[in-house]
Design a protein around this motif. Structure first.
Motif, PDB file in Angstrom:
ATOM      1  N   SER A 122       0.808  -1.212   0.000  1.00  0.00           N
ATOM      2  CA  SER A 122       0.000   0.000   0.000  1.00  0.00           C
ATOM      3  C   SER A 122       0.841   1.262   0.000  1.00  0.00           C
ATOM      4  N   TYR A 146      -3.279   3.155  -0.991  1.00  0.00           N
ATOM      5  CA  TYR A 146      -3.939   2.649   0.215  1.00  0.00           C
ATOM      6  C   TYR A 146      -5.418   2.378  -0.080  1.00  0.00           C
ATOM      7  N   SER A 149      -5.689  -0.609  -2.504  1.00  0.00           N
ATOM      8  CA  SER A 149      -5.362  -1.909  -1.896  1.00  0.00           C
ATOM      9  C   SER A 149      -6.458  -2.414  -0.972  1.00  0.00           C
ATOM     10  N   HIS A 150      -7.383  -1.562  -0.583  1.00  0.00           N
ATOM     11  CA  HIS A 150      -8.483  -1.979   0.283  1.00  0.00           C
ATOM     12  C   HIS A 150      -9.819  -1.980  -0.459  1.00  0.00           C
ATOM     13  N   GLN A 173      -6.778  -4.491  -5.988  1.00  0.00           N
ATOM     14  CA  GLN A 173      -6.276  -5.179  -4.796  1.00  0.00           C
ATOM     15  C   GLN A 173      -5.847  -6.604  -5.148  1.00  0.00           C
ATOM     16  N   SER A 211      -1.556  -2.121   6.649  1.00  0.00           N
ATOM     17  CA  SER A 211      -0.457  -1.600   5.836  1.00  0.00           C
ATOM     18  C   SER A 211       0.156  -2.674   4.959  1.00  0.00           C
TER      19      SER A 211
END
Length: 450
Positions: A122, A146, A149-150, A173, A211
Motif C-alpha cells: 500500500s 492505500y 489496496s483496500h 487489490q 499496511s
C-alpha cells in the motif's frame, strides 16, 4: 404570275419557324436532355450531409474507443484472476512463498501483449515484478494505493514508457486467498516460508496489518490494439465517407430526376406544339428526309392534293406527289436558299389545282442536312378574286365612259333648253310656236333625267 414581296416574306418567316421547330425536335430525339446540377444544390447537400458525416464518424470512433477500453479491461482482469488462481494453488497445495510467486509472475508476463506484471504494497514498494531488477523500487506514487489496496474495484489508466510507448495498465487489490479457508496446514506452510515473506499475509489474513495490503498491476501492450483501432477508425471514416457520397448522390439524383422530368415535360410540350402547328397551319406542308422520303404530310396538304398522309409518309416522293411538285423539288435540290414558284398540280380527279409553292432545305445546328420542306397554298380563290377584280375594273371603266358621255350630252341640252325657254316667252302670243317651245323644254328635261 409573280409572288408579291409580302407573300414571299410571310412564306420565308413560316419556313424559318418550321426550321427551328424541326431542328429542336430532331436534336431532342437524337440526344438526351442536358442535365446539370446548380452550384447551390451541391453547396446545400454538402452543408446538410457534412455535419451528419462528422457526427456519425466521431460517434463511431468513440464507440470503437470504448470497446477497446472495455476489451483491455476485461483482458487485464482475466490475467489478474488467472495469476491469483495460480498463486492460490501454489500457496495452498505446494507451500509456495514469495520466490515461487515471483517465478509464476515472470512466466505469466511472458504471454503476448503483456509488458509487465508487478505487485506492490500500500506504500508503493514493489514486492514482485516481471523484471526482478525493479523489486524493492517504488511504483505508483501518483496513485492512492492505500485506497486501491483496500478496494475490490478494477481500475485502469494509460501510461507511457521511456520510449513513449503507450501502455494500458489495469490494477486492483491483490487477494489470491479471497474467499478461501487456509485449513489446518497453514501453520506448516507458514513454517516453510522465510520470516518476513510478503506472501504470509495471504495465509493469515486475520493477523495481517492494513499496511500489508497489496496491489497488483498488469501492463498491456496497446500496439496491436492501437493498430486495430486505427484500422477501425479508417474503416469508420471510409464508411462514413461512402455514406456521405451515397447521400450526396441521392440528393443529386433526386434533383436530376426532377430536372429530367421537367425537361421531358418541356420537350413534350414543344412536340405537341410543333405537331399542332404543322397539322393546323392554313398551308400545305410536306417534309422530305435526306433519302427523299415523305416525313410529314399535314392535313391541309391532304385536303388540297386529295392524298391521305398514310399513303405518303415513308414513301418516295416520286411515287406519290404530282409531277409539278416533283419537278419543283428537283429544282430545290440544286439551289441554295428558299425558292418560290406558281404551278398547276394535277389531281386524281383530272383537275388542275393552281398552287403558290415555296421550299427550302433544312439543316441541324451543326450544319448537317436534315432534308427539305415545301409549303404551298391554293390559289383558286385568289385567282377567282382577281377575275372579279378585273371585271369590276371593266365595269368601272364603262361607268366612267357613260358618265363622260352623259356630261357631254348635258352640255348642249342646257343650251337647247335655254333657247327653247327664250322662244317660249317670245312667242307667247303665237300658240303654235309657244307649244313647240314647251315640247322642246319637256324633252330636254326628260333627256337630262336619263
Amino acid at each position: 404570275m409573280n409572288i408579291s414581296g409580302a407573300d414571299r416574306r410571310f412564306f420565308i418567316l413560316v419556313l424559318f419557324l418550321l426550321d427551328r421547330i424541326l431542328m429542336m425536335r430532331r436534336s431532342n430525339t437524337k440526344r438526351k436532355p442536358r442535365l446539370w446540377v446548380p452550384p447551390w444544390v451541391i453547396i446545400g447537400a454538402v452543408l446538410v450531409l457534412a455535419p451528419i458525416f462528422f457526427f456519425v464518424t466521431v460517434d463511431s470512433i468513440n464507440r470503437q474507443k470504448e470497446n477497446t477500453i472495455s476489451l483491455l479491461k476485461e483482458k487485464g482482469a482475466a490475467l489478474i484472476r488467472s495469476f491469483e488462481a495460480g498463486a492460490r494453488t501454489g500457496m495452498m497445495g505446494m507451500r509456495w512463498g514469495g520466490a515461487q510467486v515471483q517465478r509464476l509472475l515472470v512466466e505469466t508476463a511472458q504471454q503476448r501483449d503483456i509488458v509487465y506484471i508487478l505487485v506492490t504494497n500500500s506504500e508503493g514498494k514493489i514486492l514482485a515484478n516481471s523484471d526482478p531488477q525493479n523489486i524493492g523500487k517504488t511504483y505508483g506514487e501518483n496513485l492512492n494505493l492505500y485506497r486501491i489496496s483496500h478496494s475490490h474495484a478494477l481500475n485502469w489508466r494509460e501510461v507511457r514508457t521511456e520510449n513513449n510507448a503507450r501502455i494500458f495498465e489495469v490494477f486492483r487489490q491483490f487477494v489470491p486467498m479471497q474467499g478461501r479457508g487456509v485449513g489446518g496446514g497453514a501453520g506448516r506452510r507458514q513454517g516453510m516460508m522465510m520470516s518476513g515473506d510478503w506472501c504470509q499475509r495471504h495465509l493469515n489474513p486475520e493477523q495481517a496489518q492494513s499496511s500489508d495490503a497489496q496491489v497488483i498491476f498488469v501492463g498491456l501492450d496497446m500496439t496491436s490494439v492501437e493498430n486495430a483501432a486505427k484500422e477501425d477508425i479508417r474503416h469508420s471514416i471510409f464508411t462514413g465517407f461512402i455514406f456521405l457520397l451515397i447521400g450526396f448522390a441521392g440528393v443529386v439524383t433526386l434533383f436530376l430526376a426532377q430536372a429530367y422530368r421537367s425537361a421531358r415535360a418541356s420537350f413534350s410540350r414543344v412536340k405537341v406544339f410543333s405537331d399542332n402547328l404543322v397539322e393546323n397551319m392554313p398551308m400545305g406542308l410536306i417534309a422530305i428526309d435526306p433519302e427523299e422520303r415523305i416525313a410529314s404530310f399535314n392535313q391541309t396538304a391532304e385536303s388540297m392534293l386529295e392524298i391521305s398522309a398514310g399513303e405518303t409518309i415513308g414513301n418516295q416522293l416520286s411515287e406519290v406527289l404530282p409531277a409539278s411538285l416533283r419537278n419543283f423539288f428537283y429544282q430545290l435540290k440544286t439551289k441554295t436558299g428558299p425558292i418560290t414558284e406558281e404551278l398547276e398540280a394535277s389531281l386524281n380527279n383530272q383537275q388542275n389545282l393552281p398552287l403558290e409553292v415555296i421550299g427550302t432545305s433544312l439543316s441541324d445546328e451543326d450544319g448537317a442536312a436534315m432534308g427539305w420542306v415545301i409549303l404551298f397554298r391554293d390559289l383558286s380563290e385568289i385567282r377567282q378574286l382577281k377575275k372579279e377584280i378585273l371585271r369590276s375594273q371593266r365595269l368601272a371603266s364603262v361607268g366612267r365612259l357613260a358618265a363622260g358621255v352623259a356630261h357631254e350630252i348635258r352640255n348642249p341640252l342646257s343650251s337647247i333648253k335655254g333657247f327653247a325657254t327664250y322662244f317660249k316667252e317670245r312667242y307667247r302670243d303665237t300658240p303654235k310656236d309657244h307649244q313647240t317651245a314647251e315640247i322642246m323644254i319637256q324633252e330636254v328635261e326628260r333627256l337630262d333625267r336619263v
